[in-house]
Design an enzyme around this catalytic site. Structure first.
Site, PDB file in Angstrom:
ATOM      1  N   SER A 214       0.856  -1.189   0.000  1.00 49.70           N
ATOM      2  CA  SER A 214       0.000   0.000   0.000  1.00 49.70           C
ATOM      3  C   SER A 214       0.893   1.241   0.000  1.00 49.70           C
ATOM      4  CB  SER A 214      -0.951  -0.029   1.200  1.00 49.70           C
ATOM      5  OG  SER A 214      -1.867   1.049   1.133  1.00 49.70           O
TER       6      SER A 214
ATOM      7  N   HIS B 161      -2.658  -1.144  -3.329  1.00 46.10           N
ATOM      8  CA  HIS B 161      -3.830  -0.299  -3.131  1.00 46.10           C
ATOM      9  C   HIS B 161      -3.725   0.948  -4.003  1.00 46.10           C
ATOM     10  CE1 HIS B 161      -4.216  -2.144   1.168  1.00 46.10           C
ATOM     11  NE2 HIS B 161      -4.696  -2.941   0.233  1.00 46.10           N
TER      12      HIS B 161
END
Length: 378
Positions: free
Chosen positions: A178, A205
């Site tokens: 992420s 992400h």
């Protein structure tokens, strides 16, 4: 506790005002200065000494990418959050900025009908990221006076030898990331063998369009072909697939072949794509042949899926805290005892390569040259 000092760099007076007003509503944040372009920002940095920089991409005189390169030369540890637009150019430039060392990005607010709505959108987009990237010394200053430090949990001891002869043969490499992930992925993939003997599956992400740009960038710079996954696509040895933004990525086996499957089931860990979805499906398909890597990122996405991989006999390794932009996701698997090994980012590729050699006595890893690996992440 000292406030987080932020510098806002954007050529639009309106944007600078909106961001400054939005951040001023948080008692933990202070806008210490603004600049209309990168040239002005670089001149003011020594005097303002901010803790964070919010940096626009498109600016006159000196754009965001050029400014970021200079910031990284002069202030390698200064957190930088890019201010991007949801356009093809914005996505491409943002991915490039992230692989150049930007810590994170936010989208410029759009569609707000009122000033207050625009302020709310901006605050909700930026503030959590700024606080996640805040230097550890600020957290320490807030807690040192009220309680003694808590010892760090003991790291789990590896099962005999992670890369030893008792390890199962790896059949698939799955990666979750992420905040800080694009740069970490560029570093990691550029260190892996170009003749990867297993398929590579990635959840980063990111929103739609950005994931496609990420796949293109990784392919161009890291020696391994990577594409954005599509529903029903065959999962092939030596090739990488990235989960597309707003879709979960899972794998399934049919008639001896493994295929990728996309869905828009509810977000998990507030994320879609979610690392847990990929990890769970990999555990079901590849079992003890699954090797999972959890890279830098906020939250704990990957923890539940990592547990299922371990229960299936597979392996989970994590990026260490010192080289992570945010040690949320890797920290979660480490503290829960799910990670079998914790390594600095620069050492993960070697460990993965060692594990890939188990059960493949005739396989000879072929790596990029040192110059090519450097170019991949600069």
């Amino acid at each position: 506790m000292p406030k987080i000092g932020v510098m806002v760099v954007d050529d639009s007076v309106v944007v600078r005002q909106v961001v400054s007003q939005a951040l001023a509503q948080d008692p933990d944040i202070e806008v210490v200065g603004v600049a209309a372009n990168g040239k002005i920002a670089l001149a003011r940095l020594p005097q303002l000494n901010p803790d964070m920089v919010i940096l626009d991409i498109e600016m006159p005189e000196m754009d965001g990418l050029t400014t970021l390169r200079e910031i990284r030369k002069q202030y390698p540890k200064l957190p930088v959050v890019m201010f991007s637009t949801l356009t093809e150019f914005g996505a491409s430039a943002t991915v490039q900025a992230l692989t150049l060392g930007a810590n994170d990005y936010v989208h410029k607010p759009s569609g707000a009908e009122t000033i207050s709505e625009g302020l709310r959108q901006t605050r909700e987009a930026i503030v959590p990221k700024l606080k996640a990237l805040v230097p550890a010394k600020r957290t320490a200053a807030a807690t040192a006076a009220v309680k003694a430090p808590v010892p760090a949990p003991a790291l789990p001891v590896n099962l005999t030898s992670l890369a030893g002869n008792h390890s199962p043969k790896v059949e698939a490499l799955v990666i979750g990331a992420s905040t800080g992930g694009p740069n970490a992925l560029a570093v990691l993939l550029s260190g892996l063998p170009r003749n990867l003997p297993v398929p590579l599956l990635i959840v980063q992400h990111m929103p739609p369009m950005f994931t496609r740009m990420l796949a293109t960038h990784l392919t161009a710079h890291c020696g391994i072909p990577v594409s954005e996954a599509s529903d029903g696509m065959l999962v092939r040895v030596g090739q990488g697939l990235v989960a597309p933004g707003n879709y979960h990525l899972a794998v399934a086996r049919h008639n001896g072949e493994v295929t990728a499957h996309l869905n828009q089931d509810p977000p998990e860990n507030s994320c879609r794509p979610a690392v847990d979805v990929l990890f769970r499906s990999a555990a079901a398909v590849y079992g003890q042949g699954t090797l999972a890597v959890v890279l830098t990122g906020m939250g704990q996405d990957g923890l539940r899926g990592g547990r299922e991989i371990r229960e299936a006999g597979g392996s989970v390794i994590a990026q260490d805290e010192a080289t992570s932009v945010v040690w949320g996701m890797p920290g979660a698997v480490v503290k829960a005892g799910v990670a079998e090994a914790v390594r600095p980012l620069e050492e993960l590729a070697l460990l993965i390569t060692q594990k890939l050699q188990v059960g493949r006595p005739g396989w000879q890893p072929q790596h990029l040259s040192s110059a090519a690996r450097t170019a991949a992440v600069v």
